[in-house]
Design an enzyme around this catalytic site. Sequence first.
Site, PDB file in Angstrom:
ATOM      1  N   ASN A  21       0.844  -1.199   0.000  1.00 18.03           N
ATOM      2  CA  ASN A  21       0.000   0.000   0.000  1.00 18.03           C
ATOM      3  C   ASN A  21       0.877   1.247   0.000  1.00 18.03           C
ATOM      4  O   ASN A  21       1.957   1.274   0.602  1.00 18.03           O
ATOM      5  CB  ASN A  21      -1.021  -0.001   1.136  1.00 18.03           C
ATOM      6  CG  ASN A  21      -0.434  -0.124   2.525  1.00 18.03           C
ATOM      7  OD1 ASN A  21       0.600  -0.748   2.718  1.00 18.03           O
ATOM      8  ND2 ASN A  21      -1.097   0.463   3.502  1.00 18.03           N
ATOM      9  N   GLU A  52      -3.007  -4.710  -3.132  1.00 17.29           N
ATOM     10  CA  GLU A  52      -3.498  -5.639  -4.161  1.00 17.29           C
ATOM     11  C   GLU A  52      -3.480  -4.987  -5.536  1.00 17.29           C
ATOM     12  O   GLU A  52      -3.065  -5.573  -6.528  1.00 17.29           O
ATOM     13  CB  GLU A  52      -4.927  -6.082  -3.839  1.00 17.29           C
ATOM     14  CG  GLU A  52      -5.076  -6.862  -2.550  1.00 17.29           C
ATOM     15  CD  GLU A  52      -5.378  -5.983  -1.336  1.00 17.29           C
ATOM     16  OE1 GLU A  52      -4.800  -4.883  -1.241  1.00 17.29           O
ATOM     17  OE2 GLU A  52      -6.166  -6.414  -0.486  1.00 17.29           O
TER      18      GLU A  52
HETATM   19  N1  THU Z   1      -5.292  -1.454   2.407  1.00 22.73           N
HETATM   20  C1  THU Z   1      -4.725  -2.271   1.478  1.00 22.73           C
HETATM   21  O1  THU Z   1      -3.640  -1.992   0.960  1.00 22.73           O
HETATM   22  N2  THU Z   1      -5.376  -3.410   1.148  1.00 22.73           N
HETATM   23  C2  THU Z   1      -6.508  -3.848   1.755  1.00 22.73           C
HETATM   24  O2  THU Z   1      -6.989  -4.924   1.414  1.00 22.73           O
HETATM   25  C3  THU Z   1      -7.145  -3.042   2.797  1.00 22.73           C
HETATM   26  C4  THU Z   1      -6.577  -1.703   3.012  1.00 22.73           C
HETATM   27  C5  THU Z   1      -4.549  -0.257   2.821  1.00 22.73           C
HETATM   28  C6  THU Z   1      -5.083   1.049   2.323  1.00 22.73           C
HETATM   29  C7  THU Z   1      -4.558   2.004   3.379  1.00 22.73           C
HETATM   30  O3  THU Z   1      -3.247   2.402   3.037  1.00 22.73           O
HETATM   31  C8  THU Z   1      -4.494   1.185   4.642  1.00 22.73           C
HETATM   32  O4  THU Z   1      -4.540  -0.169   4.235  1.00 22.73           O
HETATM   33  C9  THU Z   1      -5.608   1.468   5.620  1.00 22.73           C
HETATM   34  O5  THU Z   1      -6.853   1.398   4.995  1.00 22.73           O
END
Ligand code: THU
Length: 133
Positions: free
Chosen positions: A42, A55
């Site tokens: 992320n 993802e």
């Molecule tokens: N996030 C992801 O990268 N994937 C997920 O499946 C859920 C949420 C990230 C987005 C953000 O940077 C952090 O987790 C909190 O929502």
Amino acid sequence: MNHQELYSLAEQARTRAYAPYSHFTVGAALLTKSGKVYLGCNIENAAYGAVMCAERTAFFTAICEGERDFAAIAVAGGHEGEAGDVCAPCGICRQVMAEFCASDFEIVLGPESDIKVYRLDEILPLSFTKDNL
Ligand code: THU
């Protein structure tokens, strides 16, 4: 590549997350049908709407490299500095999966001690896809 190995790669990708706002770090490892793995993490932004999930980072990297056939994705996420726990993909990421993957595409979730595998049609039932257009 088994599910456990794919999950370990997601944990590795998680170490590269940029999450200074939520302190919730996520890694993803996307396996193609030919056996290649693309990683994602992320990537947050001061303008919160610009945040990219792990993802989709993995999917968009793979697609940009010419990949179209995907077998599975492992996702490892949790609070910064803590072991990965269950981190189910958000709705937008599920929709991206539905664009590029068949209903039997596998989603591999943690924690590492209790890996669980779901099918795409289980986590996104009654989906809207190109077949509807
Ligand atoms: N996030 C992801 O990268 N994937 C997920 O499946 C859920 C949420 C990230 C987005 C953000 O940077 C952090 O987790 C909190 O929502």
